[in-house]
Design an enzyme around this catalytic site. Structure first.
Site, PDB file in Angstrom:
ATOM      1  N   THR A 141       0.830  -1.200   0.000  1.00 52.87           N
ATOM      2  CA  THR A 141       0.000   0.000   0.000  1.00 52.87           C
ATOM      3  C   THR A 141       0.864   1.250   0.000  1.00 52.87           C
ATOM      4  O   THR A 141       1.953   1.259   0.594  1.00 52.87           O
ATOM      5  CB  THR A 141      -0.952   0.014   1.221  1.00 52.87           C
ATOM      6  OG1 THR A 141      -1.661   1.245   1.229  1.00 52.87           O
ATOM      7  CG2 THR A 141      -0.220  -0.123   2.537  1.00 52.87           C
ATOM      8  N   SER A 195      -1.844   3.043  10.738  1.00 52.13           N
ATOM      9  CA  SER A 195      -2.874   2.207  11.373  1.00 52.13           C
ATOM     10  C   SER A 195      -2.220   0.839  11.541  1.00 52.13           C
ATOM     11  O   SER A 195      -1.195   0.555  10.904  1.00 52.13           O
ATOM     12  CB  SER A 195      -4.124   2.072  10.488  1.00 52.13           C
ATOM     13  OG  SER A 195      -3.840   1.256   9.352  1.00 52.13           O
ATOM     14  N   LYS A 245       1.420  -4.129   6.464  1.00 60.16           N
ATOM     15  CA  LYS A 245       2.023  -4.146   5.125  1.00 60.16           C
ATOM     16  C   LYS A 245       3.522  -3.831   5.195  1.00 60.16           C
ATOM     17  O   LYS A 245       4.307  -4.335   4.397  1.00 60.16           O
ATOM     18  CB  LYS A 245       1.342  -3.112   4.232  1.00 60.16           C
ATOM     19  CG  LYS A 245      -0.129  -3.361   3.976  1.00 60.16           C
ATOM     20  CD  LYS A 245      -0.320  -4.488   2.964  1.00 60.16           C
ATOM     21  CE  LYS A 245      -1.734  -4.544   2.440  1.00 60.16           C
ATOM     22  NZ  LYS A 245      -1.985  -5.704   1.590  1.00 60.16           N
ATOM     23  N   TYR A 282      -3.334  -1.787  10.386  1.00 59.70           N
ATOM     24  CA  TYR A 282      -3.383  -2.389   9.048  1.00 59.70           C
ATOM     25  C   TYR A 282      -2.194  -1.945   8.197  1.00 59.70           C
ATOM     26  O   TYR A 282      -1.463  -2.772   7.649  1.00 59.70           O
ATOM     27  CB  TYR A 282      -4.706  -2.039   8.329  1.00 59.70           C
ATOM     28  CG  TYR A 282      -4.524  -2.088   6.833  1.00 59.70           C
ATOM     29  CD1 TYR A 282      -4.354  -3.313   6.185  1.00 59.70           C
ATOM     30  CD2 TYR A 282      -4.425  -0.922   6.066  1.00 59.70           C
ATOM     31  CE1 TYR A 282      -4.108  -3.360   4.820  1.00 59.70           C
ATOM     32  CE2 TYR A 282      -4.181  -0.968   4.706  1.00 59.70           C
ATOM     33  CZ  TYR A 282      -4.025  -2.191   4.084  1.00 59.70           C
ATOM     34  OH  TYR A 282      -3.770  -2.234   2.738  1.00 59.70           O
ATOM     35  N   HIS A 283      -2.025  -0.607   8.071  1.00 59.15           N
ATOM     36  CA  HIS A 283      -0.944  -0.131   7.200  1.00 59.15           C
ATOM     37  C   HIS A 283       0.405  -0.680   7.682  1.00 59.15           C
ATOM     38  O   HIS A 283       1.269  -1.011   6.870  1.00 59.15           O
ATOM     39  CB  HIS A 283      -0.928   1.402   7.137  1.00 59.15           C
ATOM     40  CG  HIS A 283      -2.055   1.986   6.308  1.00 59.15           C
ATOM     41  ND1 HIS A 283      -3.218   2.501   6.854  1.00 59.15           N
ATOM     42  CD2 HIS A 283      -2.210   2.128   4.964  1.00 59.15           C
ATOM     43  CE1 HIS A 283      -4.013   2.937   5.886  1.00 59.15           C
ATOM     44  NE2 HIS A 283      -3.431   2.721   4.725  1.00 59.15           N
TER      45      HIS A 283
HETATM   46  P1  NAD Z   1     -11.052  -7.403  -0.018  1.00 59.37           P
HETATM   47  O1  NAD Z   1     -11.235  -7.436   1.453  1.00 59.37           O
HETATM   48  O2  NAD Z   1     -12.213  -7.074  -0.883  1.00 59.37           O
HETATM   49  O3  NAD Z   1     -10.439  -8.804  -0.503  1.00 59.37           O
HETATM   50  C1  NAD Z   1      -9.484  -9.515   0.222  1.00 59.37           C
HETATM   51  C2  NAD Z   1      -9.813 -11.003   0.068  1.00 59.37           C
HETATM   52  O4  NAD Z   1      -8.827 -11.768   0.773  1.00 59.37           O
HETATM   53  C3  NAD Z   1     -11.150 -11.371   0.677  1.00 59.37           C
HETATM   54  O5  NAD Z   1     -11.932 -12.074  -0.254  1.00 59.37           O
HETATM   55  C4  NAD Z   1     -10.793 -12.219   1.890  1.00 59.37           C
HETATM   56  O6  NAD Z   1     -11.767 -13.213   2.169  1.00 59.37           O
HETATM   57  C5  NAD Z   1      -9.447 -12.796   1.491  1.00 59.37           C
HETATM   58  N1  NAD Z   1      -8.577 -13.151   2.635  1.00 59.37           N
HETATM   59  C6  NAD Z   1      -8.225 -12.368   3.685  1.00 59.37           C
HETATM   60  N2  NAD Z   1      -7.439 -13.037   4.533  1.00 59.37           N
HETATM   61  C7  NAD Z   1      -7.268 -14.281   4.006  1.00 59.37           C
HETATM   62  C8  NAD Z   1      -6.559 -15.450   4.435  1.00 59.37           C
HETATM   63  N3  NAD Z   1      -5.868 -15.482   5.573  1.00 59.37           N
HETATM   64  N4  NAD Z   1      -6.600 -16.557   3.649  1.00 59.37           N
HETATM   65  C9  NAD Z   1      -7.301 -16.555   2.488  1.00 59.37           C
HETATM   66  N5  NAD Z   1      -8.006 -15.483   2.045  1.00 59.37           N
HETATM   67  C10 NAD Z   1      -7.979 -14.354   2.799  1.00 59.37           C
HETATM   68  O7  NAD Z   1      -9.842  -6.384  -0.294  1.00 59.37           O
HETATM   69  P2  NAD Z   1      -9.438  -5.634  -1.645  1.00 59.37           P
HETATM   70  O8  NAD Z   1      -9.984  -4.265  -1.593  1.00 59.37           O
HETATM   71  O9  NAD Z   1      -9.707  -6.481  -2.818  1.00 59.37           O
HETATM   72  O10 NAD Z   1      -7.875  -5.525  -1.435  1.00 59.37           O
HETATM   73  C11 NAD Z   1      -7.016  -6.562  -1.904  1.00 59.37           C
HETATM   74  C12 NAD Z   1      -5.578  -6.250  -1.551  1.00 59.37           C
HETATM   75  O11 NAD Z   1      -5.201  -5.010  -2.145  1.00 59.37           O
HETATM   76  C13 NAD Z   1      -5.331  -6.113  -0.061  1.00 59.37           C
HETATM   77  O12 NAD Z   1      -4.105  -6.687   0.257  1.00 59.37           O
HETATM   78  C14 NAD Z   1      -5.297  -4.622   0.155  1.00 59.37           C
HETATM   79  O13 NAD Z   1      -4.501  -4.301   1.240  1.00 59.37           O
HETATM   80  C15 NAD Z   1      -4.709  -4.129  -1.149  1.00 59.37           C
HETATM   81  N6  NAD Z   1      -5.151  -2.756  -1.469  1.00 59.37           N
HETATM   82  C16 NAD Z   1      -6.482  -2.455  -1.619  1.00 59.37           C
HETATM   83  C17 NAD Z   1      -6.856  -1.146  -1.912  1.00 59.37           C
HETATM   84  C18 NAD Z   1      -8.297  -0.726  -2.079  1.00 59.37           C
HETATM   85  O14 NAD Z   1      -8.541   0.478  -2.225  1.00 59.37           O
HETATM   86  N7  NAD Z   1      -9.258  -1.622  -2.091  1.00 59.37           N
HETATM   87  C19 NAD Z   1      -5.869  -0.163  -2.052  1.00 59.37           C
HETATM   88  C20 NAD Z   1      -4.520  -0.517  -1.889  1.00 59.37           C
HETATM   89  C21 NAD Z   1      -4.170  -1.819  -1.597  1.00 59.37           C
HETATM   90  N1  USQ Z   2     -11.498   9.910   4.255  1.00 54.43           N
HETATM   91  C1  USQ Z   2     -12.375  10.969   4.414  1.00 54.43           C
HETATM   92  N2  USQ Z   2     -13.704  10.686   4.397  1.00 54.43           N
HETATM   93  C2  USQ Z   2     -14.203   9.432   4.219  1.00 54.43           C
HETATM   94  C3  USQ Z   2     -13.291   8.361   4.036  1.00 54.43           C
HETATM   95  C4  USQ Z   2     -11.948   8.641   4.072  1.00 54.43           C
HETATM   96  O1  USQ Z   2     -11.976  12.128   4.570  1.00 54.43           O
HETATM   97  O2  USQ Z   2     -15.428   9.261   4.222  1.00 54.43           O
HETATM   98  C5  USQ Z   2     -10.027  10.165   4.251  1.00 54.43           C
HETATM   99  C6  USQ Z   2      -9.248   9.380   5.280  1.00 54.43           C
HETATM  100  O3  USQ Z   2      -9.204  10.048   6.522  1.00 54.43           O
HETATM  101  C7  USQ Z   2      -7.884   9.252   4.620  1.00 54.43           C
HETATM  102  C8  USQ Z   2      -8.223   9.214   3.129  1.00 54.43           C
HETATM  103  O4  USQ Z   2      -9.544   9.742   3.000  1.00 54.43           O
HETATM  104  O5  USQ Z   2      -7.131  10.386   4.852  1.00 54.43           O
HETATM  105  C9  USQ Z   2      -8.177   7.826   2.523  1.00 54.43           C
HETATM  106  O6  USQ Z   2      -8.987   6.966   3.296  1.00 54.43           O
HETATM  107  P1  USQ Z   2      -9.602   5.609   2.696  1.00 54.43           P
HETATM  108  O7  USQ Z   2     -10.507   5.016   3.700  1.00 54.43           O
HETATM  109  O8  USQ Z   2     -10.122   5.865   1.339  1.00 54.43           O
HETATM  110  O9  USQ Z   2      -8.268   4.750   2.482  1.00 54.43           O
HETATM  111  P2  USQ Z   2      -7.313   4.006   3.502  1.00 54.43           P
HETATM  112  O10 USQ Z   2      -7.839   3.900   4.856  1.00 54.43           O
HETATM  113  O11 USQ Z   2      -5.949   4.593   3.353  1.00 54.43           O
HETATM  114  O12 USQ Z   2      -7.318   2.523   2.927  1.00 54.43           O
HETATM  115  C10 USQ Z   2      -7.587   2.182   1.573  1.00 54.43           C
HETATM  116  C11 USQ Z   2      -7.749   0.679   1.507  1.00 54.43           C
HETATM  117  C12 USQ Z   2      -6.423   0.021   1.911  1.00 54.43           C
HETATM  118  C13 USQ Z   2      -5.298   0.567   1.059  1.00 54.43           C
HETATM  119  C14 USQ Z   2      -5.236   2.080   1.106  1.00 54.43           C
HETATM  120  C15 USQ Z   2      -4.275   2.653   0.094  1.00 54.43           C
HETATM  121  O13 USQ Z   2      -8.787   0.247   2.363  1.00 54.43           O
HETATM  122  O14 USQ Z   2      -6.537  -1.379   1.744  1.00 54.43           O
HETATM  123  O15 USQ Z   2      -4.088   0.046   1.519  1.00 54.43           O
HETATM  124  O16 USQ Z   2      -6.531   2.600   0.740  1.00 54.43           O
HETATM  125  S1  USQ Z   2      -3.431   4.073   0.716  1.00 54.43           S
HETATM  126  O17 USQ Z   2      -4.424   5.053   1.159  1.00 54.43           O
HETATM  127  O18 USQ Z   2      -2.626   4.598  -0.345  1.00 54.43           O
HETATM  128  O19 USQ Z   2      -2.649   3.621   1.849  1.00 54.43           O
END
Ligand code: NAD
Ligand code: USQ
Length: 404
Positions: free
Chosen positions: A155, A190, A196, A192-193
């Protein structure tokens, strides 16, 4: 000439961990369409989170079984399915031995920052699930498929918001007269972050120590819902999260505009991030697979196409909403997170473009289509799920049920 050149090359085999999720499902279909042999590995835990928190995707989604059956009936292409948890090494080993992947694309993590900040148990779950899952994948590659290329979803949030330009993975530093190229400093904001960041360290180490080949895709925030393949049938429809836990900024704003909820800008709204269309997510992954890292190489790409502040997103959605006859208002919500609300942000993102990425930039017409999609399903919106309910400061050890 080399004898091998005369043999028909077998299609490349790609294992997609997390292939039932938002990015993974779109990617699985896209790669299958491009004639890769695809297997989905997923524990379906994401669907369980929805049940536990009382949430639902805006779009109705079919079971993974019906999804892959429908794909087969439409295209005659098989997507193999392994339902299980990659933290269970025995399960993961069996999938490796049976499928024999050439590449593993690893999306399978708990990916919500707010989810990881609900309470202690969710924080621990997130880091356990993500860090151990990735470690298991690294061990499986070493043990069973040492030439397999790992494409790991990281991320942009690993870098945080430093007051200098963000490079792609590495930075050259001059210190006391000596110079070295080092991993770019990480500041996750966070649990979460940070999971990664821990993954990236483990992957980098195993590339060095064992010669694993890996690409870390530091992805920005994804928006959009349809890709060419998910549009082929309603049973192939992708998930679309809009709630305060799993919904991400732009997707949430589109749904809020569609139901007449003021756009929820957290704090001052100067928070700037990299964003990309889900159609570019699938393209980037395909480019990474087609151009694998070398054995021992830990390659890092910043995977986003444009950067926006939250305020800029709100004004874009307001403008396009107006065109569609919506009266869009914005509200400033006290920021539930701890993050800089006004900051410098300039992140490099050239490596995927050099490999051939043709970005879909956020134009009015694209926003139109995401907004129209939100309008189409607006009767399914549960407005109680829109406001954020997870506070970075109030997280404690007491188990918390997030509900309205
Ligand atoms: P998502 O939650 O929709 O999909 C993740 C999938 O992984 C789910 O189907 C879940 O069941 C599966 N999973 C989780 N833990 C598992 C485990 N231990 N074993 C097997 N399956 C498992 O998430 P997404 O939005 O598709 O994101 C996918 C990836 O991309 C993530 O790693 C996320 O961090 C990264 N990412 C997403 C975004 C975004 O904006 N959606 C942005 C940046 C990075
Ligand atoms: N935000 C608002 N209002 C909202 C939602 C979010 O102001 O209603 C703000 C948040 O405070 C943050 C920014 O928008 O500053 C982004 O938040 P987000 O919820 O869109 O994204 P984030 O929490 O960072 O997480 C998402 C995905 C995660 C991925 C990440 C990429 O859930 O899996 O890793 O985006 S990044 O942001 O580049 O780290």
């Amino acid at each position: 000439f080399d004898h091998k050149d005369t043999e028909p090359s077998r299609p490349k085999r790609v294992m997609i961990i997390g292939g039932d999720g938002y990015c993974g499902w779109a990617t699985a279909l896209h790669l299958s369409k491009q004639n890769y042999e695809v297997a989905i590995v997923d524990s379906l835990v994401r669907r369980l989170f929805d049940h536990q928190l009382g949430l639902e995707s805006l779009t109705p989604i079919s079971s993974i079984h019906n999804r892959v059956r429908r794909w087969k009936s439409l295209t005659d292409k098989t997507i193999e399915l392994f339902v299980g948890d990659i933290c269970d090494f025995e399960f993961l080993s069996e999938t490796f031995k049976s499928f024999e992947p050439d590449s593993v694309v690893h999306f399978g993590e708990q990916r919500s920052a707010p989810y990881s900040m609900i309470d202690r148990s969710r924080a621990v779950f997130t880091q356990n699930n993500n860090v151990i899952g990735t470690l298991n994948v690294l061990f499986a590659i070493k043990e069973y498929r040492e030439d397999c290329h790992l494409v790991k979803l990281g991320t942009m949030g690993e870098y945080g918001t430093p007051n200098i330009d963000i490079e792609e993975g590495y930075i050259t530093i001059n210190h006391n007269g000596r110079t070295d190229t080092l991993p770019y400093p990480k500041q996750g904001s966070s649990f979460y972050h940070l999971s990664k960041v821990h993954d990236s360290n483990n992957i980098a180490f195993t590339c060095k120590a064992w010669g694993i080949r890996a690409t870390d895709l530091n992805q920005g925030v994804v928006y959009g819902v349809t890709t060419d393949e998910t549009e082929m049938h309603e049973e192939l429809c992708n998930r679309f999260d809009y709630d305060g836990v799993f919904g991400t900024a732009l997707n949430r704003f589109c749904v809020q505009a569609a139901v007449g909820h003021p756009l929820t800008v957290y704090g001052k709204g100067g928070q700037t991030r990299g964003y990309l269309d889900i159609r570019d997510t699938v393209q980037c992954v395909e480019l990474a697979i087609a151009n694998p890292a070398q054995p021992g190489e830990f390659r890092v790409f910043n995977q986003f196409t444009e950067q926006f502040s939250v305020n800029e997103l709100a004004s874009l959605v307001t403008k396009v909403g107006k065109k569609l006859g919506l009266d869009v208002k914005t509200t400033s919500v006290p920021n539930p997170r701890v993050e800089a609300e006004e900051h410098y942000y300039n992140a490099k993102h050239t490596k995927l473009v050099e490999l051939g990425l043709k970005p879909h930039l956020l134009s009015d017409s694209l926003l139109d289509s995401v907004l129209n999609n939100a309008i189409r399903f607006k009767d399914r919106v549960d407005t109680k799920q829109i406001m954020p309910s997870v506070s970075w400061k109030k997280i404690g050890v007491k188990p918390k049920t997030v509900s309205a």
